[in-house]
Scaffold this motif. Sequence first.
Motif, PDB file in Angstrom:
ATOM      1  N   GLU A   1       0.834  -1.210   0.000  1.00  0.00           N
ATOM      2  CA  GLU A   1       0.000   0.000   0.000  1.00  0.00           C
ATOM      3  C   GLU A   1       0.868   1.259   0.000  1.00  0.00           C
ATOM      4  O   GLU A   1       0.513   2.258  -0.630  1.00  0.00           O
ATOM      5  CB  GLU A   1      -0.945  -0.019   1.210  1.00  0.00           C
ATOM      6  CG  GLU A   1      -2.004  -1.111   1.090  1.00  0.00           C
ATOM      7  CD  GLU A   1      -2.912  -1.220   2.318  1.00  0.00           C
ATOM      8  OE1 GLU A   1      -2.960  -0.258   3.121  1.00  0.00           O
ATOM      9  OE2 GLU A   1      -3.556  -2.276   2.470  1.00  0.00           O
ATOM     10  N   VAL A   2       2.002   1.188   0.684  1.00  0.00           N
ATOM     11  CA  VAL A   2       2.919   2.340   0.675  1.00  0.00           C
ATOM     12  C   VAL A   2       3.455   2.545  -0.740  1.00  0.00           C
ATOM     13  O   VAL A   2       3.496   3.678  -1.251  1.00  0.00           O
ATOM     14  CB  VAL A   2       4.074   2.152   1.679  1.00  0.00           C
ATOM     15  CG1 VAL A   2       5.031   3.342   1.615  1.00  0.00           C
ATOM     16  CG2 VAL A   2       3.537   1.971   3.101  1.00  0.00           C
ATOM     17  N   VAL A   3       3.834   1.444  -1.383  1.00  0.00           N
ATOM     18  CA  VAL A   3       4.359   1.545  -2.755  1.00  0.00           C
ATOM     19  C   VAL A   3       3.299   2.134  -3.693  1.00  0.00           C
ATOM     20  O   VAL A   3       3.599   3.002  -4.528  1.00  0.00           O
ATOM     21  CB  VAL A   3       4.837   0.160  -3.258  1.00  0.00           C
ATOM     22  CG1 VAL A   3       5.105   0.190  -4.764  1.00  0.00           C
ATOM     23  CG2 VAL A   3       6.102  -0.260  -2.494  1.00  0.00           C
ATOM     24  N   ALA A   4       2.051   1.703  -3.532  1.00  0.00           N
ATOM     25  CA  ALA A   4       0.980   2.251  -4.375  1.00  0.00           C
ATOM     26  C   ALA A   4       0.839   3.754  -4.143  1.00  0.00           C
ATOM     27  O   ALA A   4       0.672   4.531  -5.099  1.00  0.00           O
ATOM     28  CB  ALA A   4      -0.334   1.527  -4.068  1.00  0.00           C
ATOM     29  N   ALA A   5       0.924   4.165  -2.908  1.00  0.00           N
ATOM     30  CA  ALA A   5       0.811   5.595  -2.596  1.00  0.00           C
ATOM     31  C   ALA A   5       1.992   6.370  -3.183  1.00  0.00           C
ATOM     32  O   ALA A   5       1.836   7.489  -3.685  1.00  0.00           O
ATOM     33  CB  ALA A   5       0.739   5.805  -1.086  1.00  0.00           C
ATOM     34  N   ILE A   6       3.157   5.765  -3.142  1.00  0.00           N
ATOM     35  CA  ILE A   6       4.346   6.411  -3.709  1.00  0.00           C
ATOM     36  C   ILE A   6       4.181   6.566  -5.222  1.00  0.00           C
ATOM     37  O   ILE A   6       4.457   7.631  -5.787  1.00  0.00           O
ATOM     38  CB  ILE A   6       5.617   5.581  -3.381  1.00  0.00           C
ATOM     39  CG1 ILE A   6       5.924   5.636  -1.884  1.00  0.00           C
ATOM     40  CG2 ILE A   6       6.818   6.072  -4.209  1.00  0.00           C
ATOM     41  CD1 ILE A   6       6.960   4.620  -1.423  1.00  0.00           C
TER      42      ILE A   6
ATOM     43  N   GLY B   1      12.521   1.020  -1.019  1.00  0.00           N
ATOM     44  CA  GLY B   1      13.553   1.854  -1.643  1.00  0.00           C
ATOM     45  C   GLY B   1      13.363   2.035  -3.140  1.00  0.00           C
ATOM     46  O   GLY B   1      13.383   3.164  -3.643  1.00  0.00           O
ATOM     47  N   ASP B   2      13.142   0.947  -3.871  1.00  0.00           N
ATOM     48  CA  ASP B   2      13.033   1.055  -5.328  1.00  0.00           C
ATOM     49  C   ASP B   2      11.889   1.974  -5.741  1.00  0.00           C
ATOM     50  O   ASP B   2      12.026   2.783  -6.671  1.00  0.00           O
ATOM     51  CB  ASP B   2      12.799  -0.338  -5.949  1.00  0.00           C
ATOM     52  CG  ASP B   2      14.087  -1.158  -5.969  1.00  0.00           C
ATOM     53  OD1 ASP B   2      15.161  -0.562  -5.694  1.00  0.00           O
ATOM     54  OD2 ASP B   2      14.016  -2.368  -6.246  1.00  0.00           O
ATOM     55  N   ALA B   3      10.759   1.815  -5.067  1.00  0.00           N
ATOM     56  CA  ALA B   3       9.589   2.630  -5.422  1.00  0.00           C
ATOM     57  C   ALA B   3       9.898   4.109  -5.227  1.00  0.00           C
ATOM     58  O   ALA B   3       9.559   4.958  -6.063  1.00  0.00           O
ATOM     59  CB  ALA B   3       8.390   2.208  -4.580  1.00  0.00           C
ATOM     60  N   VAL B   4      10.533   4.432  -4.110  1.00  0.00           N
ATOM     61  CA  VAL B   4      10.855   5.834  -3.843  1.00  0.00           C
ATOM     62  C   VAL B   4      11.833   6.353  -4.891  1.00  0.00           C
ATOM     63  O   VAL B   4      11.662   7.453  -5.444  1.00  0.00           O
ATOM     64  CB  VAL B   4      11.463   5.979  -2.423  1.00  0.00           C
ATOM     65  CG1 VAL B   4      11.888   7.424  -2.166  1.00  0.00           C
ATOM     66  CG2 VAL B   4      10.473   5.514  -1.358  1.00  0.00           C
ATOM     67  N   HIS B   5      12.838   5.551  -5.200  1.00  0.00           N
ATOM     68  CA  HIS B   5      13.921   6.026  -6.068  1.00  0.00           C
ATOM     69  C   HIS B   5      13.485   6.162  -7.529  1.00  0.00           C
ATOM     70  O   HIS B   5      13.999   6.998  -8.252  1.00  0.00           O
ATOM     71  CB  HIS B   5      15.136   5.084  -5.952  1.00  0.00           C
ATOM     72  CG  HIS B   5      15.715   5.080  -4.572  1.00  0.00           C
ATOM     73  ND1 HIS B   5      16.407   4.027  -4.051  1.00  0.00           N
ATOM     74  CD2 HIS B   5      15.705   6.025  -3.595  1.00  0.00           C
ATOM     75  CE1 HIS B   5      16.786   4.301  -2.813  1.00  0.00           C
ATOM     76  NE2 HIS B   5      16.372   5.507  -2.511  1.00  0.00           N
ATOM     77  N   ARG B   6      12.547   5.320  -7.956  1.00  0.00           N
ATOM     78  CA  ARG B   6      12.182   5.403  -9.388  1.00  0.00           C
ATOM     79  C   ARG B   6      11.470   6.712  -9.711  1.00  0.00           C
ATOM     80  O   ARG B   6      11.384   7.112 -10.869  1.00  0.00           O
ATOM     81  CB  ARG B   6      11.381   4.183  -9.839  1.00  0.00           C
ATOM     82  CG  ARG B   6       9.978   4.051  -9.311  1.00  0.00           C
ATOM     83  CD  ARG B   6       9.277   2.828  -9.954  1.00  0.00           C
ATOM     84  NE  ARG B   6       8.127   2.408  -9.171  1.00  0.00           N
ATOM     85  CZ  ARG B   6       8.061   1.273  -8.462  1.00  0.00           C
ATOM     86  NH1 ARG B   6       9.069   0.426  -8.428  1.00  0.00           N
ATOM     87  NH2 ARG B   6       6.971   0.973  -7.775  1.00  0.00           N
ATOM     88  N   HIS B   7      10.987   7.403  -8.676  1.00  0.00           N
ATOM     89  CA  HIS B   7      10.397   8.729  -8.908  1.00  0.00           C
ATOM     90  C   HIS B   7      11.350   9.847  -8.459  1.00  0.00           C
ATOM     91  O   HIS B   7      10.945  11.005  -8.334  1.00  0.00           O
ATOM     92  CB  HIS B   7       9.059   8.847  -8.162  1.00  0.00           C
ATOM     93  CG  HIS B   7       8.090   7.786  -8.539  1.00  0.00           C
ATOM     94  ND1 HIS B   7       7.576   7.689  -9.822  1.00  0.00           N
ATOM     95  CD2 HIS B   7       7.560   6.739  -7.834  1.00  0.00           C
ATOM     96  CE1 HIS B   7       6.758   6.635  -9.883  1.00  0.00           C
ATOM     97  NE2 HIS B   7       6.738   6.043  -8.700  1.00  0.00           N
ATOM     98  N   GLY B   8      12.595   9.460  -8.171  1.00  0.00           N
ATOM     99  CA  GLY B   8      13.584  10.484  -7.820  1.00  0.00           C
ATOM    100  C   GLY B   8      13.512  10.959  -6.380  1.00  0.00           C
ATOM    101  O   GLY B   8      14.129  11.968  -6.030  1.00  0.00           O
TER     102      GLY B   8
END
Lengths: 367, 367
Positions: free
Chosen positions: B122-127, B154-161
């Motif tokens: 759910e956090v990844v979806a929100a990210i 980490g990956d989810a956050v980083h793919r959007h910079g």
Amino acid sequence: MPSVPQRYLHGPGPSPVPESVLAALALPCIGHMDPQFMRIMNEIREMLQQVFQTENEMTLPCSGTGSAGAEMLMDNLVEPGDICLIGINGVFGQRLTEKARRAGGTVHNLTAPWGQVFDQDEVVAAIDELKPNIVMLVHAETSTGALQPFDRLGDAVHRHGGLLLMDCVTSLGGLRVKIDQWGVDGAYSGTQKCLSCPPGLAPVTLSERAMHKLNHRKTTVNSWYLDLRLVGNYWTGIRAYHHTAPVNMNYALHEALRIILDEGLENRFARHQQAHESLKSELTNRGYTYASDPQNSLPMLNLVNVPTEIEDEAAIRRRLLEEHHLEIGSGLGDLAGKCWRIGLMGHGAREECVQRIVTALDAVVPQ
Amino acid sequence: MPSVPQRYLHGPGPSPVPESVLAALALPCIGHMDPQFMRIMNEIREMLQQVFQTENEMTLPCSGTGSAGAEMLMDNLVEPGDICLIGINGVFGQRLTEKARRAGGTVHNLTAPWGQVFDQDEVVAAIDELKPNIVMLVHAETSTGALQPFDRLGDAVHRHGGLLLMDCVTSLGGLRVKIDQWGVDGAYSGTQKCLSCPPGLAPVTLSERAMHKLNHRKTTVNSWYLDLRLVGNYWTGIRAYHHTAPVNMNYALHEALRIILDEGLENRFARHQQAHESLKSELTNRGYTYASDPQNSLPMLNLVNVPTEIEDEAAIRRRLLEEHHLEIGSGLGDLAGKCWRIGLMGHGAREECVQRIVTALDAVVPQ
């Protein structure tokens, strides 16, 4: 256990720490909400009030070193757009200027040559012209050894509705600092100078006038950690948890303040003056010269010119440290390479220390 | 010397401090620019890297308590207007939200009931939806005892910079905290939890990605005291004087870290788990119930429901403190009056401590 050498600390701080202060540091840690810690907090506040010569309710040790204390004043008392008049006659006035800007202040500077102080009449004239919200000067410029007179500024600041702030990092506990009598609205110090406690806390005091301004701010304080309405609730108010106080550092400050008050403030100030005069006499007899204004010099920080025949002053300081375990300070900023700063602070303001310093200098400096 | 009682510290911190850490605190103070102190600083940084399980160059103890570490991350890494996604499932998520706002961030909150954690999917979806500049969650919520999984963000956050930030105040030194493996870009802790050092310093680590953002900021950092480009110059760079480091507190941290690495991280984590299971077994055998989610509970902080037959839980805690010298924590925020927080942190995560806690509870809590 880290390997730590024994040093004789006669730079610009930290200063020598009495054994009982180190012993207090090592007392058992207890909780920051423990009623017994609350009692210790109250005792610290009462002793700090005596040392600051103030009745200010908002008198407490900020949980950081001296620079955090400076920032606590700036962040709480400067609102965006406030006109700030700040004196620069050394490194610390520059830093206060930077901190006031980050707090949103519009800064006007008074400047004086490094080592000189401001004439109070000229400061008053500048205040009357600018009508600033904040006036801030450094009482004891640790970078230059200059002592700024402070006794005739309060009325001028207050008649325009402003606040008078003071950096007394190096003077508190070694020189008269009369917060209430001088009309100072906010002051901060550090534990590692004339209080002779290790670095880690910044005693801070705010007047009723300063608290009134804080309580009527239109904007949020930049810092949550240093927000005095929150910190004050823990230290002086409803005891609401804010952050975990540095418990053992507070024990050390408690013991350092007890030692100061046992000695008596006036006795302590006289001891600093005596040590300074002894060092100055020893040094001038040897041909050293002072770089600071003789009318406005700090007793606890001696700004001495590096003899012209010395090409590498850093090498001399290194030999003092390595061969004699003696730390003295280099010049800062404009004075780097030109001056030494020799501290006689707190527990280090004794004849025994003066003799140790000159003996080491005699051994290392070519005659 | 302040009068200090002996306490058994089993609240939410400070935790019991080993004798050698207290002894390190009382080692002679030396100068913050002394080459021997620089060596100690390097040793601390290397040991902190091991405990954080990171190779981050920018790893150092911030000169304030845990809350200062949080503010150091926020002030340095949030630029005005940054979109911040912050989880709130207890007191500390609320505080991080407040700090991010003061740093100029536009905060969006994920919320979960107190004591629950966030599902990483759910956090990844929100990210992916929000594409935030900053994502911050609390690894170990000291107010609720909840343990937030962190390994798939980490990956989810980083793919959007964006940058992934973590509060690991209560977990560091007691639970796996894998900064590099989890892709965490900034984390902070406090010394007074599972590191078993008195409060006063906040270990902080920043990734290369975080340093890149810091080094390319368009605006000045709010805080001068916590400005990592200045602090970093002193700790990791050209050794330029910034503020006077809390020298003796750093000795204590040095010794606390040595003890941790001598024991071995995995041994230490297992010891925390064993102590937790022993306490949980003793308490559930007596009819106590846990208030935290059993799937995501911290071993070092046990959230226990106050038995319904107890009307005045504060009176019980007071008797534990006065009659048994035992500190346990009250509930915070939504949990005030309903829960107790029993800490088994660092040096306090031992069977001897478990037995002391249940013996005292047996004596004071009516059966």
